[in-house]
Design a protein around this motif. Structure first.
Motif, PDB file in Angstrom:
ATOM      1  N   ASP A  21      86.188  -2.004  60.081  1.00 44.88           N
ATOM      2  CA  ASP A  21      87.041  -1.711  61.233  1.00 44.88           C
ATOM      3  C   ASP A  21      88.235  -2.671  61.305  1.00 44.88           C
ATOM      4  O   ASP A  21      88.824  -2.858  62.366  1.00 44.88           O
ATOM      5  N   VAL A  22      88.597  -3.250  60.168  1.00 40.54           N
ATOM      6  CA  VAL A  22      89.685  -4.238  60.157  1.00 40.54           C
ATOM      7  C   VAL A  22      91.030  -3.575  60.497  1.00 40.54           C
ATOM      8  O   VAL A  22      91.745  -4.024  61.394  1.00 40.54           O
ATOM      9  N   PHE A  23      91.350  -2.468  59.808  1.00 42.94           N
ATOM     10  CA  PHE A  23      92.606  -1.792  60.110  1.00 42.94           C
ATOM     11  C   PHE A  23      92.616  -1.307  61.561  1.00 42.94           C
ATOM     12  O   PHE A  23      93.626  -1.428  62.266  1.00 42.94           O
ATOM     13  N   LEU A  24      91.504  -0.770  62.009  1.00 41.04           N
ATOM     14  CA  LEU A  24      91.414  -0.271  63.386  1.00 41.04           C
ATOM     15  C   LEU A  24      91.765  -1.369  64.388  1.00 41.04           C
ATOM     16  O   LEU A  24      92.571  -1.163  65.296  1.00 41.04           O
ATOM     17  N   CYS A  25      91.174  -2.551  64.217  1.00 40.39           N
ATOM     18  CA  CYS A  25      91.415  -3.644  65.167  1.00 40.39           C
ATOM     19  C   CYS A  25      92.859  -4.127  65.122  1.00 40.39           C
ATOM     20  O   CYS A  25      93.462  -4.412  66.151  1.00 40.39           O
ATOM     21  N   ALA A  26      93.435  -4.192  63.913  1.00 39.70           N
ATOM     22  CA  ALA A  26      94.833  -4.599  63.782  1.00 39.70           C
ATOM     23  C   ALA A  26      95.743  -3.545  64.414  1.00 39.70           C
ATOM     24  O   ALA A  26      96.723  -3.868  65.091  1.00 39.70           O
ATOM     25  N   ILE A  78      88.727  -2.178  74.196  1.00 38.91           N
ATOM     26  CA  ILE A  78      87.431  -1.504  74.047  1.00 38.91           C
ATOM     27  C   ILE A  78      87.581   0.009  74.152  1.00 38.91           C
ATOM     28  O   ILE A  78      86.988   0.755  73.373  1.00 38.91           O
ATOM     29  N   ASN A  79      88.415   0.465  75.110  1.00 35.85           N
ATOM     30  CA  ASN A  79      88.593   1.912  75.269  1.00 35.85           C
ATOM     31  C   ASN A  79      89.145   2.551  73.998  1.00 35.85           C
ATOM     32  O   ASN A  79      88.635   3.576  73.536  1.00 35.85           O
ATOM     33  N   GLU A  80      90.189   1.953  73.423  1.00 34.32           N
ATOM     34  CA  GLU A  80      90.777   2.538  72.223  1.00 34.32           C
ATOM     35  C   GLU A  80      89.805   2.424  71.047  1.00 34.32           C
ATOM     36  O   GLU A  80      89.666   3.350  70.239  1.00 34.32           O
ATOM     37  N   TYR A  81      89.110   1.276  70.967  1.00 31.37           N
ATOM     38  CA  TYR A  81      88.147   1.080  69.875  1.00 31.37           C
ATOM     39  C   TYR A  81      87.060   2.161  69.927  1.00 31.37           C
ATOM     40  O   TYR A  81      86.749   2.794  68.905  1.00 31.37           O
ATOM     41  N   GLU A  82      86.496   2.365  71.093  1.00 30.22           N
ATOM     42  CA  GLU A  82      85.406   3.341  71.221  1.00 30.22           C
ATOM     43  C   GLU A  82      85.887   4.761  70.936  1.00 30.22           C
ATOM     44  O   GLU A  82      85.159   5.566  70.368  1.00 30.22           O
ATOM     45  N   ARG A  84      88.234   5.648  68.824  1.00 28.35           N
ATOM     46  CA  ARG A  84      88.689   5.859  67.442  1.00 28.35           C
ATOM     47  C   ARG A  84      87.696   5.422  66.372  1.00 28.35           C
ATOM     48  O   ARG A  84      87.881   5.714  65.187  1.00 28.35           O
ATOM     49  N   LYS A  85      86.645   4.697  66.727  1.00 28.62           N
ATOM     50  CA  LYS A  85      85.804   4.019  65.723  1.00 28.62           C
ATOM     51  C   LYS A  85      85.188   4.977  64.694  1.00 28.62           C
ATOM     52  O   LYS A  85      85.036   4.618  63.530  1.00 28.62           O
ATOM     53  N   LEU A  86      84.863   6.208  65.111  1.00 24.08           N
ATOM     54  CA  LEU A  86      84.180   7.096  64.167  1.00 24.08           C
ATOM     55  C   LEU A  86      85.129   7.691  63.127  1.00 24.08           C
ATOM     56  O   LEU A  86      84.706   8.407  62.225  1.00 24.08           O
ATOM     57  N   ASP A  87      86.418   7.368  63.228  1.00 21.09           N
ATOM     58  CA  ASP A  87      87.366   7.731  62.170  1.00 21.09           C
ATOM     59  C   ASP A  87      87.284   6.739  61.009  1.00 21.09           C
ATOM     60  O   ASP A  87      87.982   6.896  60.010  1.00 21.09           O
ATOM     61  N   PHE A  88      86.468   5.706  61.175  1.00 23.45           N
ATOM     62  CA  PHE A  88      86.409   4.654  60.154  1.00 23.45           C
ATOM     63  C   PHE A  88      85.045   4.641  59.464  1.00 23.45           C
ATOM     64  O   PHE A  88      84.100   5.270  59.929  1.00 23.45           O
TER      65      PHE A  88
END
Ligand code: MG
Length: 216
Positions: A21-26, A78-82, A84-88
């Protein structure tokens, strides 16, 4: 081929170690920076600046982290992470090495700063539950730390020094591993840049497959 394991148990970190989830967090950070008219960061910059406690990382990028603003920032992340996370995905070698370790007769667990409920859900989503005898996430009600949870979990496991390997991706994981009496290994494709990880004395791996050399 038969393996003779040097360890009895492997404790895994989740974010940036098994789950990429590195790209996601960045990217989430860049969206937050854009909304505030602040300069963007590259993925490499993200990996150089990311640190624990996470508040220090936000401050380095120019965010104000007073109590009121911190709540807004945390929720935004947290809202954006939750959402989008399953795209990773998992790291490419994650499933294979989990299977190799299982086949060799070692038990495995996850120790994460992710909340217990979401940790259980995502591990199940990737069909990995069968690899772990326990998932140790954070329980918000008691707000225990990864370190506190790690100590409790090591006590429960009952293994001696040198019998448990801890695989993580940050200097914080290294500190936690030492404190709880596990041998640290750090993965260099996670949330902190290799140059930073080299500051500590942990064994480093650039690919999860390389764990075989440490384990057997
Ligand atoms: Mg991590």
């Amino acid at each position: 081929m038969t393996y003779k394991p040097k360890y009895k148990h492997v404790i895994w970190d989740w974010n940036g170690t098994l789950f990429n989830d590195v790209f996601l967090c960045a990217d989430i950070m860049n969206n937050m920076l854009t909304r505030r008219n602040m300069p963007q960061i590259s993925e490499e910059e993200y990996r150089r600046v990311f640190t624990f406690p996470v508040k220090d990382y936000y401050e380095k990028l120019g965010h104000k982290t007073d109590d009121e603003n911190w709540e807004v920032i945390s929720r935004e992340f947290i809202n954006e992470y939750e959402n989008r996370k399953l795209d990773f995905e998992l790291y490419p070698e994650a499933r294979k090495i989990l299977q190799t370790i299982k086949d060799a007769g070692l038990t495995q667990s996850i120790l994460s700063a992710y909340s217990q409920k979401t940790l259980e859900e995502i591990v199940d989503y990737f069909n990995l539950s069968g690899y772990f005898i326990k998932l140790v996430g954070l329980n918000n009600i008691y707000a225990a730390s990864k370190l506190d949870n790690g100590k409790k979990w090591m006590n429960e496991l009952g293994f001696k020094n040198g019998e448990v390997l801890f695989v993580g991706d940050t200097l914080h994981d290294y500190e936690v591993a030492l404190e709880i009496g596990a041998d640290p290994v750090l993965f260099t494709k996670g949330h902190q840049a290799e140059e930073k990880l080299k500051e500590c004395g942990a064994s480093l791996i650039g690919c999860l497959d390389e764990l075989q050399n440490i384990l057997f």
